[in-house]
Design an enzyme around this catalytic site. Structure first.
Site, PDB file in Angstrom:
ATOM      1  CD  GLN A 145      30.609  -7.424  19.142  1.00 18.29           C
ATOM      2  OE1 GLN A 145      29.740  -7.769  17.847  1.00 18.29           O
ATOM      3  NE2 GLN A 145      32.013  -8.457  18.652  1.00 18.29           N
ATOM      4  CD  GLU A 149      28.629 -10.525  12.309  1.00 18.82           C
ATOM      5  OE1 GLU A 149      29.478 -11.759  12.903  1.00 18.82           O
ATOM      6  OE2 GLU A 149      27.794 -10.372  13.147  1.00 18.82           O
ATOM      7  CD  GLU A 158      26.891 -15.062  15.421  1.00 17.12           C
ATOM      8  OE1 GLU A 158      27.272 -15.845  16.230  1.00 17.12           O
ATOM      9  OE2 GLU A 158      27.714 -14.727  14.186  1.00 17.12           O
TER      10      GLU A 158
END
Ligand SMILES: *[C@@H]1O[C@H](CO)[C@@H](O)[C@H](O)[C@H]1NC(C)=O
Ligand SMILES: *[C@@H]1O[C@H](CO)[C@@H](O)[C@H](O)[C@H]1NC(C)=O
Ligand SMILES: *[C@@H]1O[C@H](CO)[C@@H](O)[C@H](O)[C@H]1NC(C)=O
Ligand SMILES: *[C@@H]1O[C@H](CO)[C@@H](O)[C@H](O)[C@H]1NC(C)=O
Ligand SMILES: *[C@@H]1O[C@H](CO)[C@@H](O)[C@H](O)[C@H]1NC(C)=O
Ligand SMILES: *[C@@H]1O[C@H](CO)[C@@H](O)[C@H](O)[C@H]1NC(C)=O
Ligand SMILES: *[C@@H]1O[C@H](CO)[C@@H](O)[C@H](O)[C@H]1NC(C)=O
Length: 595
Positions: A136, A498, A285
């Site tokens: 990202q 997060e 995740e």
């Protein structure tokens, strides 16, 4: 940005069909039910262009660890945009914080960050930081020997990313990490959680393939830079960027072959950075990742015998074995520090008070969204019973006793990417009818996320950017969530690994003074941090760190750069970073509440 609006009939129990509620995901499967009445929901740009995703048939590329073999892998991607410069930038001046922004509201309405719950401090040793992920922010995807990843590929498939953003350049953190670290340090924050890209360390991914020393050296300097600036590096081994090689050779996480290859990669990273990194994550995740590969464009990349229905669960099985194997190696190698994986999502509350079907739906939500990766590590060594009762073995492979023994206890702490907490309801045909019918559109989860209340259709929280319709700011649910996590999957320590918010329509703002005024994000952080302090002090939940997503604007998977999560703006013409109000608020909050 494509935004379609429709209204939802609150009497129909339909709302957003979100059995596959996904966090930060490429192409969401959530489809608002088009009916009547009062609540407006928005539909993210999904991967509607479903023709044209091309991946070479799995197994058709033979492992070839030569330069030609690497070219063959890059040919699957096509051309890559070269970054504007290819050397690491050393900051020439120290970073100055801007003068403080004026108060957002009168104090009678909302206190300044320093005045929020002033009686509470964060415990000693608290990690108070930011988070990013390699794909990202890094850019420079083809530089210094890196192999291609599946996101380099997915971002080029028609409809794969809403605004066609690739990871080719984005923030160019690969060359700007010294500046980015200096800017985190200037805020006074003490931690940065980032990921290492597997295909920078092992361009071909595989255990018998060569290590790329330039990639190893790069992250070594990233880590040293963090230590120099007093910003603790927290390392994630895998944040969704599967080496394309392993997908092409054998189908990536839909094949058992991934297990040994991941363990080998983990060992390479452990031994390279041992002693300098104290907190590690194997996987980010995994629940979202394994659902992501069940959707377009990844649905053309499976090992033989795996289909879109079984892929998420085969992925979960191999991924957990890879996790357990990596943790076993971590301990056998006497690597210093602590290790776990990053869970995500929420437990939820029943949509209709005292409705037993909705209460059951909450349990299904907890099992499929969190229990799937938490029961094996923290409580039983096995899948949640609800999953085993629903899914036949062809879908959900069962663990052997030996595998269970390896899994149970393979985490030193608990981590949750905790963005929101919504209501959960039963599907309108009821949980039982759904569970017994494998053709039911909500099978196997058989529960729905509800983003407004059951009485009058009031939204459950502050709305996010329409590009992320999975997200709402729901601080009211935070304490209950942390209590539930602490109760269901006890651990000595919890990290909020997060949390963050996409400022609505930030991408439509063109002037810096507008962009810096990220009111919804600032309120998100201030309210969540207040709830977290109360969790610690009033509920006794052992929260030991928080990580704001994200350090800077970045490529938000399927939403691209048009949905913003940064506490710093990135000008994609100049790559210049600018602190937003939320960054200053986070800094002020920490200054006033550190012990
Ligand atoms: C993305 O690329 C496709 C194919 O080239 C094009 O049709 C589409 O308009 C582009 N979308 C945006 C938002 O640029
Ligand atoms: C992949 O998903 C797309 C979009 O749902 C669908 O059109 C396509 O047929 C799927 N391909 C396979 C092989 O399942
Ligand atoms: C493990 O490492 C620690 C230092 O981190 C050292 O004190 C200890 O002796 C090591 N144990 C073994 C078994 O190597
Ligand atoms: C739910 O049940 C509790 C306890 O029986 C009761 O006090 C409460 O009023 C009920 N709530 C609703 C909305 O029916
Ligand atoms: C996927 O595989 C499972 C298990 O083999 C099978 O039961 C199911 O029918 C398959 N689904 C599709 C869409 O082929
Ligand atoms: C199972 O679900 C499918 C799809 O909704 C439906 O057409 C079918 O009637 C259901 N079967 C039963 C026995 O309810
Ligand atoms: C980004 O940089 C370009 C080039 O200097 C400038 O024209 C533009 O105004 C900047 N954008 C913002 C939001 O400051």
């Amino acid at each position: 940005m494509h935004i379609s609006r429709c209204t939802v009939g609150i009497g129909l129990l339909q709302a957003i069909r979100a059995a596959h509620a996904q966090t930060a995901i490429a192409s969401t499967t959530e489809t608002p039910a088009p009916t009547t009445a009062t609540v407006t929901v928005v539909d993210v740009p999904t991967a509607t262009a479903t023709t044209g995703a091309y991946f070479p048939p799995v197994g058709s590329i033979e492992p070839d660890y030569s330069a030609e073999g690497l070219d063959e892998l890059w040919n699957v991607i096509g051309s890559v945009e070269a970054p504007p410069f290819t050397t690491t930038v050393t900051p020439t001046a120290s970073v100055a914080l801007p003068s403080p922004p004026p108060p957002l509201y009168p104090a009678f309405f909302a206190p300044e960050p320093k005045d929020i719950l002033p009686q509470y401090k964060f415990p000693a040793g608290f990690k108070y930081g930011v988070a990013t992920a390699a794909y990202q922010v890094e850019g420079a995807v083809k530089d210094e020997g890196k192999g291609p990843t599946m996101w380099d590929w997915a971002s080029r498939q028609p409809g794969g990313v809403a605004d066609n953003t690739t990871g080719d350049i984005v923030d160019l953190n690969y060359y700007l990490y010294k500046m980015d670290t200096a800017r985190v340090a200037a805020l006074g924050l003490n931690t940065h959680s980032f990921s290492v890209s597997w295909s920078r360390i092992l361009p071909y991914g595989a255990a018998d393939s060569p290590v790329n020393q330039e990639g190893v050296d790069h992250y070594s300097d990233v880590i040293d830079t963090h230590l120099e600036y007093g910003v603790e590096p927290v390392v994630t081994l895998f944040h969704w960027d599967t080496p394309l090689a392993l997908q092409a050779y054998y189908g990536g996480f839909t094949s058992p072959k991934i297990v040994d290859d991941f363990i080998n990669y983990a060992k390479a990273v452990f031994s390279a950075y041992n002693g300098r990194v104290k907190t590690w994550y194997t996987f980010n995740e995994p629940r979202v990742f394994c659902e992501q590969i069940a959707s377009y464009p990844f649905n053309v990349t499976y090992a033989a015998g795996v289909n879109t229905s079984t892929a998420p669960f085969h992925c979960a099985y191999y991924l957990l074995k890879a996790h357990a194997g990596a943790v076993k190696a971590f301990r056998a190698m006497n690597i210093s520090g602590e290790i776990a994986l990053k869970n995500d999502d929420f437990v939820g509350t029943p949509w209709r008070a005292n409705n037993t079907d909705d209460a059951e739906a909450v349990e299904r939500h907890a099992a499929f969204q969190i229990g799937i990766f938490s029961d094996p590590l923290y409580t039983t060594g096995d899948w949640p019973q609800i999953m085993k009762d629903t899914l036949p073995e062809e879908y959900l492979p069962r663990f052997t006793d030996e595998e269970k023994a390896d899994l149970l206890g393979s985490a030193d702490f608990y981590a949750i990417d905790s963005y929101r907490s919504w209501f959960v309801s039963a599907p309108d045909n009821g949980v039982a009818a759904c569970v017994s019918n494998t053709s039911d559109p909500n099978w196997p989860q058989c529960n729905l996320n509800m983003v407004y209340d059951a009485q009058a259709g009031w939204a459950a929280g502050v709305l996010s950017d329409p590009g992320t319709d999975w997200l709402g700011a729901t601080p009211d649910g935070a304490r209950e969530l942390f209590n539930e996590l602490n109760r269901r999957w006890p651990s000595p320590k919890i990290y909020v690994s997060e949390f963050g918010f996409s400022e609505p329509f930030e991408n439509e703002r063109t002037q810096l003074y507008e962009i810096k005024q990220d009111v919804a994000r600032t309120n998100y952080y201030m309210t969540y941090l207040g709830e977290i302090l109360q969790s610690i002090h009033e509920d006794g939940v052992p929260i030991a760190g928080i990580f704001a997503w994200a350090m800077i604007d970045n490529a938000e998977w399927g939403s691209g750069i048009s949905t913003k999560f940064g506490i710093q703006h990135v000008n994609y013409t100049t790559l210049e970073r600018t602190y937003k109000r939320s960054a200053i608020a986070l800094s002020d909050f920490w200054a006033a509440h550190q012990s």
